[in-house]
Design a protein around this motif. Structure first.
Motif: not given
Length: 340
Positions: A3, A5-7, A227, A230-231
């Motif tokens: 992903n 956008n994976r943090i 948000e 969603r992550q």
């Protein structure tokens, strides 16, 4: 699971901790007003944090309206209440064009927007109105906008509809259409208080001291929490389990128990999977994890699926409820802990 956008792990732990803190503070304030009903409060706040709508069902006087009022005060967002009645029309909700007197004389047509344009909307006793009026919420709940004539109005963010309804077999009620029900993330059943709860209710509502709910967060923070939800990543095992649960509610499917095939007319749609995923992400965050498990999905399956199952005549004659069918599905579909 890849992903872009994976943090990072540290950021994930920090986001989960902030989410639990915000959720806990809002829950504490709501519980100052509400006595008991812990599962219902958690369900309402889960829908609010996930960006979904919620339907509260129970007989009059159990505090459904008070719960939504308390949530709006704790979150400190603009609030609108719509009291549904049999003579209400769709224009009473979405707005209409009215003929008014102009300042310089004469008359002009002016659009007056309805009470649906708000951040948190309470649709009180929604099933007191006819299906025609109930359907006025369909577009706004799905697309967060309302169309009146040639005018389209976007809803302010964060936006959430919390509807209350009396049991559908009570006099003067109209069952909600299936398309309307499917747009609610959760359907929560509000039951009678316990004896101990009655004592607390009497003390809080008939004594000299007034109970108040303070604002502990705001709309901007709520949007940030959405948000974060969603992550949260969903491993393939948990996603597959949620999909199989939904397929199992569909009569004749490969995962459906015999009782579902015999007693269900319509099973859940893909919106059921979406509801399971969003609510399971909240469940994971509240448990201090930044990944969804099959146990998270199972924990919220009943409120996410009970209103998406349409039973047939045989189920109604035999007293078999949607909740009982969801329990059978949960027992039939094996929880997946790992997939090769």
């Amino acid at each position: 699971m890849q992903n872009e956008n994976r943090i990072t792990a540290d950021a994930a732990r920090e986001a989960a901790a902030e989410f639990r803190d915000v959720f806990g503070r809002v829950r504490t304030e709501v519980q100052r007003m509400m006595v008991g009903q812990g599962d219902v409060i958690d369900g309402v706040l889960t829908a609010l944090m996930a960006g979904g709508h919620v339907l509260l069902e129970g007989v009059p006087g159990l505090g459904k309206t008070a719960l939504v009022h308390a949530a709006s005060r704790a979150v400190a967002v603009p609030f609108s209440r719509i009291q549904f009645t049999p003579d209400m029309m769709p224009a009473d909700i979405v707005g209409t064009t009215m003929l008014t007197e102009a300042e310089g004389g004469g008359h002009e047509l002016v659009f007056q927007q309805g009470p649906i344009v708000s951040n948190l909307v309470l649709a009180d006793e929604i099933n007191r109105a006819t299906p025609k009026t109930q359907s006025a919420l369909l577009e706004v709940m799905q697309e967060k906008q309302v169309t009146v004539g040639r005018r389209t109005i976007r809803m302010p963010e964060p936006f959430c509809v919390m509807a209350t309804q009396n049991p559908v077999d009570q006099e003067g009620t109209y069952p909600l259409p299936e398309a309307q029900l499917d747009r609610f993330l959760f359907k929560l059943l509000v039951d009678y208080p316990t004896e101990a709860d009655y004592h607390a209710i009497v003390d809080r509502t008939t004594g000299a001291q007034q109970v108040s709910v303070d604002a502990v967060t705001d709309g901007a923070t709520l949007m940030r929490m959405r948000e974060v939800v969603r992550q949260v990543p969903v491993p393939t095992a948990a996603k597959t389990y949620a999909i199989r649960l939904v397929i199992a509610t569909q009569p004749g499917s490969e995962y459906a128990p015999d009782i579902v095939t015999r007693h269900v007319a319509l099973g859940s749609s893909p919106r059921g999977v979406q509801a399971l995923m969003l609510a399971a992400k909240v469940q994971a965050l509240l448990d201090g994890r930044f990944a969804v498990s099959s146990e998270d999905v199972a924990a919220i399956a009943t409120p996410a699926l009970r209103h998406r199952i349409v039973t047939n005549f045989h189920a109604q004659a035999g007293g078999i409820t949607a909740d009982a069918l969801v329990e059978e599905v949960l027992a039939k579909v094996t929880r997946i802990h790992d997939l090769a």
